[in-house]
Design a protein around this motif. Structure first.
Motif, PDB file in Angstrom:
ATOM      1  N   LEU A  15       0.874  -1.082  -0.116  1.00 40.28           N
ATOM      2  CA  LEU A  15      -0.051   0.231  -0.164  1.00 40.28           C
ATOM      3  C   LEU A  15       0.738   1.091  -0.071  1.00 40.28           C
ATOM      4  N   GLU A  16       2.111   1.146   0.626  1.00 42.11           N
ATOM      5  CA  GLU A  16       2.876   2.353   0.742  1.00 42.11           C
ATOM      6  C   GLU A  16       3.961   2.601  -0.459  1.00 42.11           C
ATOM      7  N   ASP A  17       4.023   3.738  -0.786  1.00 46.52           N
ATOM      8  CA  ASP A  17       4.849   4.401  -1.893  1.00 46.52           C
ATOM      9  C   ASP A  17       4.471   3.478  -3.007  1.00 46.52           C
ATOM     10  N   ASN A  18       3.419   3.161  -3.378  1.00 42.02           N
ATOM     11  CA  ASN A  18       2.865   2.396  -4.587  1.00 42.02           C
ATOM     12  C   ASN A  18       2.262   3.755  -5.729  1.00 42.02           C
ATOM     13  N   THR A  19       3.025   3.849  -6.852  1.00 39.63           N
ATOM     14  CA  THR A  19       2.633   4.948  -7.598  1.00 39.63           C
ATOM     15  C   THR A  19       1.325   4.973  -8.130  1.00 39.63           C
ATOM     16  N   GLY A  20       0.798   3.771  -8.901  1.00 40.04           N
ATOM     17  CA  GLY A  20      -0.434   3.776  -9.394  1.00 40.04           C
ATOM     18  C   GLY A  20      -1.751   3.740  -8.337  1.00 40.04           C
ATOM     19  N   LEU A  21      -1.665   3.589  -7.014  1.00 41.37           N
ATOM     20  CA  LEU A  21      -2.480   3.419  -6.065  1.00 41.37           C
ATOM     21  C   LEU A  21      -2.489   4.703  -5.573  1.00 41.37           C
ATOM     22  N   PHE A  22      -1.415   5.397  -5.235  1.00 44.17           N
ATOM     23  CA  PHE A  22      -1.371   6.886  -4.918  1.00 44.17           C
ATOM     24  C   PHE A  22      -2.043   7.672  -5.534  1.00 44.17           C
ATOM     25  N   TYR A  23      -1.772   7.800  -7.198  1.00 44.42           N
ATOM     26  CA  TYR A  23      -2.515   8.706  -8.038  1.00 44.42           C
ATOM     27  C   TYR A  23      -3.839   8.371  -8.057  1.00 44.42           C
ATOM     28  N   ALA A  24      -4.235   6.975  -7.960  1.00 40.82           N
ATOM     29  CA  ALA A  24      -5.767   6.944  -8.009  1.00 40.82           C
ATOM     30  C   ALA A  24      -6.334   7.480  -7.089  1.00 40.82           C
ATOM     31  N   LEU A  25      -5.894   7.222  -5.633  1.00 40.25           N
ATOM     32  CA  LEU A  25      -6.750   7.885  -4.652  1.00 40.25           C
ATOM     33  C   LEU A  25      -6.498   9.412  -4.541  1.00 40.25           C
ATOM     34  N   GLN A  26      -5.524   9.824  -5.237  1.00 39.55           N
ATOM     35  CA  GLN A  26      -5.456  11.280  -5.340  1.00 39.55           C
ATOM     36  C   GLN A  26      -6.224  11.888  -6.362  1.00 39.55           C
ATOM     37  N   GLN A  27      -6.686  11.174  -7.473  1.00 36.68           N
ATOM     38  CA  GLN A  27      -7.401  11.808  -8.589  1.00 36.68           C
ATOM     39  C   GLN A  27      -8.826  11.248  -8.571  1.00 36.68           C
ATOM     40  N   GLU A  28      -9.316   9.939  -8.033  1.00 36.27           N
ATOM     41  CA  GLU A  28     -10.515   9.384  -8.311  1.00 36.27           C
ATOM     42  C   GLU A  28     -11.221   9.228  -6.978  1.00 36.27           C
ATOM     43  N   LYS A  29     -12.455   9.070  -7.074  1.00 33.06           N
ATOM     44  CA  LYS A  29     -13.165   8.659  -5.797  1.00 33.06           C
ATOM     45  C   LYS A  29     -13.797   7.271  -6.158  1.00 33.06           C
ATOM     46  N   ASN A  30     -13.916   6.274  -4.890  1.00 34.89           N
ATOM     47  CA  ASN A  30     -14.400   5.052  -4.805  1.00 34.89           C
ATOM     48  C   ASN A  30     -13.350   4.214  -5.440  1.00 34.89           C
ATOM     49  N   ILE A  31     -12.139   4.193  -4.938  1.00 35.65           N
ATOM     50  CA  ILE A  31     -11.098   3.232  -5.615  1.00 35.65           C
ATOM     51  C   ILE A  31     -11.328   1.752  -4.983  1.00 35.65           C
ATOM     52  N   LEU A  32     -11.482   0.674  -5.977  1.00 34.90           N
ATOM     53  CA  LEU A  32     -11.821  -0.560  -5.390  1.00 34.90           C
ATOM     54  C   LEU A  32     -10.435  -1.411  -5.781  1.00 34.90           C
ATOM     55  N   PRO A  33      -9.641  -1.673  -4.869  1.00 33.42           N
ATOM     56  CA  PRO A  33      -8.548  -2.469  -5.383  1.00 33.42           C
ATOM     57  C   PRO A  33      -8.778  -3.864  -5.874  1.00 33.42           C
ATOM     58  N   LEU A  34      -8.038  -4.301  -6.795  1.00 37.55           N
ATOM     59  CA  LEU A  34      -8.281  -5.564  -7.452  1.00 37.55           C
ATOM     60  C   LEU A  34      -7.161  -6.396  -7.748  1.00 37.55           C
ATOM     61  N   PHE A  35      -7.108  -7.633  -7.343  1.00 34.88           N
ATOM     62  CA  PHE A  35      -6.035  -8.672  -7.692  1.00 34.88           C
ATOM     63  C   PHE A  35      -6.701  -9.860  -8.425  1.00 34.88           C
ATOM     64  N   ILE A  36      -5.940 -10.126  -9.554  1.00 37.36           N
ATOM     65  CA  ILE A  36      -6.185 -11.169 -10.534  1.00 37.36           C
ATOM     66  C   ILE A  36      -5.134 -12.544 -10.333  1.00 37.36           C
ATOM     67  N   PHE A  37      -5.446 -13.797  -9.942  1.00 36.21           N
ATOM     68  CA  PHE A  37      -4.610 -14.964  -9.941  1.00 36.21           C
ATOM     69  C   PHE A  37      -4.739 -15.409 -11.375  1.00 36.21           C
ATOM     70  N   ASP A  38      -4.016 -14.998 -12.332  1.00 34.06           N
ATOM     71  CA  ASP A  38      -3.911 -15.002 -13.680  1.00 34.06           C
ATOM     72  C   ASP A  38      -3.470 -16.416 -13.937  1.00 34.06           C
ATOM     73  N   THR A  39      -4.586 -17.252 -14.469  1.00 34.83           N
ATOM     74  CA  THR A  39      -4.428 -18.573 -14.992  1.00 34.83           C
ATOM     75  C   THR A  39      -3.426 -18.675 -16.306  1.00 34.83           C
ATOM     76  N   ASN A  40      -3.317 -17.527 -16.990  1.00 34.43           N
ATOM     77  CA  ASN A  40      -2.483 -17.799 -17.985  1.00 34.43           C
ATOM     78  C   ASN A  40      -0.922 -17.886 -17.483  1.00 34.43           C
ATOM     79  N   ILE A  41      -0.629 -17.735 -16.298  1.00 34.29           N
ATOM     80  CA  ILE A  41       0.634 -17.629 -15.863  1.00 34.29           C
ATOM     81  C   ILE A  41       0.643 -18.991 -14.823  1.00 34.29           C
ATOM     82  N   LEU A  42      -0.297 -19.235 -13.953  1.00 30.31           N
ATOM     83  CA  LEU A  42      -0.628 -20.024 -12.856  1.00 30.31           C
ATOM     84  C   LEU A  42      -0.593 -21.563 -13.617  1.00 30.31           C
ATOM     85  N   ASP A  43      -1.297 -21.770 -14.722  1.00 29.54           N
ATOM     86  CA  ASP A  43      -1.363 -22.768 -15.309  1.00 29.54           C
ATOM     87  C   ASP A  43      -0.129 -23.614 -15.870  1.00 29.54           C
TER      88      ASP A  43
END
Length: 433
Positions: A15-43
């Motif tokens: 969460l700390e010193d994370n560029t994209g997250l920092f600017y999303a929180l600065q410039q937008e409202k209602n930020i919902l963080p997302l993580f995808i366990f990518d099966t293109n990689i995991l498989d």
């Protein structure tokens, strides 16, 4: 339905010193963080007891808890990103997606697909620099081309670093997180993986280790000779800015290792063919012996060369290998056994906790003499002299090869002098054609 903005975590699990997250929180409202366990990689991961997947899940759960403590949550998905995004667009009123850039060939292709899809739905896709200090294209020579040799690249990098006044980002505007009840968790079993006994190194950037790094880094028996932060840099659980700022002024050699990391990222970005071809095309003509029994002996740490065997056993048991030893075992495979560097690279990729495509590829091509290195192919590490220099008391060897010195330890798989000459002759003949 609330309008939301997604922040998509990938190689930046903090969460700390994370560029994209920092600017999303600065410039937008209602930020919902997302993580995808990518099966293109995991498989593609054959071993379903993979400590890296377990580590990522642990980090994701930790992030989720921290976000829930702030009244939000983390949306966790499992599947192909190109299939997940259309579903998310139906489920949520998404205004924009923020994320940090990734420079590997698959990641670039994935992001182009997602951006194209989002734009077709009038959803903005914003990307930021976060896992590098200087990304590909920022360090170029006088002709505007990428550097093919490390030393001039590192000099320009360092000068730019001094002038750029790099800083960590300030506190994020957490009030702009999307307020939601806790979202569903994931388990290893649900992902199709199992737990392992492998321990993950701490992410503390130990000041004492960094300060004395140039004096301690080459001795594999030394408990605290290196920082062991590779996995944390790989998955972004530590900020590269924070680490580079700490190293700058403390230890030039340590900072130099971070510059090597950026050099190899740049080489891969400009030369995606290095994934399966030699950086120097002429070296694709080398007729590798590729003896499968010898490769198996190397993988299992049973070559009869103690420093090589210790390294391979350390890797198999812990997911880590000391960097000096990585060079020795890679040189041994490619030069002593004349086995294709791609075989070794793939084995490391399956085992290393800190596996990073660009660094792994760069390191293997360096060892094989096929890469960017100005030193031609005739560098062949002598395992005995390397042992004498860096494990004189045999502490590292005895730790990992307890039967060393007994009748149970195998005889050398090949004679060093013979193997060295065979490698030189083979390379010379292939390159002279």
């Amino acid at each position: 339905m609330d309008k939301i903005t997604l922040f998509w975590f990938r190689r930046d699990l903090r969460l700390e010193d994370n560029t994209g997250l920092f600017y999303a929180l600065q410039q937008e409202k209602n930020i919902l963080p997302l993580f995808i366990f990518d099966t293109n990689i995991l498989d593609k991961l054959e071993d379903k007891a993979d400590a890296r997947v377990e580590f990522i899940l642990d980090q994701i759960q930790s992030l989720k808890q921290k976000l829930e403590d702030r009244g939000s949550s983390l949306l966790i998905q499992h599947g192909k990103p190109e299939e997940i995004y259309p579903k998310l667009v139906e489920e949520y009123d998404i205004q924009a997606v923020y994320t940090n850039r990734d420079y590997e060939p698959y990641a670039k292709e994935r992001d182009q697909k997602i951006e194209k899809f989002l734009k077709s739905k009038n959803i903005e896709f914003f990307t930021f620099k976060d896992q590098l200090i200087f990304e590909p294209g920022e360090i170029l020579n006088g002709s505007g081309e990428f550097y093919k040799v490390f030393t001039p690249f590192s000099k320009v990098w360092l000068e730019k670093f001094k002038q750029s006044k790099i800083q960590e980002l300030g506190e994020s505007n957490w009030k702009n997180l999307y307020s939601t009840a806790p979202l569903p968790d994931f388990t290893l079993e649900k992902l199709g993986f199992r737990s392992t006994e492998i321990k993950i190194p701490s992410k503390v950037a130990d000041q004492d280790i960094i300060q004395h790094y140039d004096k301690t880094r080459n001795f594999p028996a030394k408990e605290k000779g290196t920082s062991r932060l590779g996995i944390h840099l790989r998955f972004g659980t530590i900020s590269i800015r924070k680490l580079a700022l700490k190293a700058y002024g403390l230890n030039e050699t340590y900072l130099n290792e971070l510059i090597w990391r950026e050099f190899y990222q740049m080489i891969l970005a400009y030369n995606p063919t290095v994934v399966d071809k030699a950086f120097k095309p002429a070296y694709d003509a080398i007729p590798w012996r590729n003896n499968e029994n010898e490769f198996k002996a190397w993988c299992e740490g049973k070559t009869g060369y103690p420093i090589v065997d210790a390294g391979m056993r350390e890797l198999n048991a812990t997911g880590y290998m000391h960097n000096r030893v990585r060079m020795i075992v890679a040189s041994f495979l490619t030069k002593h056994l004349l086995i294709d560097w791609r075989w070794g690279e793939a084995y490391f990729a399956s085992k290393l906790l800190d596996f990073d495509l660009s660094a792994n590829n760069g390191g293997w091509q360096w060892a094989a003499g096929t890469g960017t290195d100005a030193q031609p192919y005739f560098r062949v590490f002598n395992p005995e002299s390397q042992t004498e220099k860096f494990d004189k008391d045999l502490k590292y060897i005895k730790k990992w090869v307890p039967e060393f010195g007994t009748k149970d330890y195998p005889k050398p798989i090949v004679d060093h002098k013979f193997a060295r000459q065979r490698a030189l002759d083979t390379y010379k003949k292939a390159l002279d054609q």
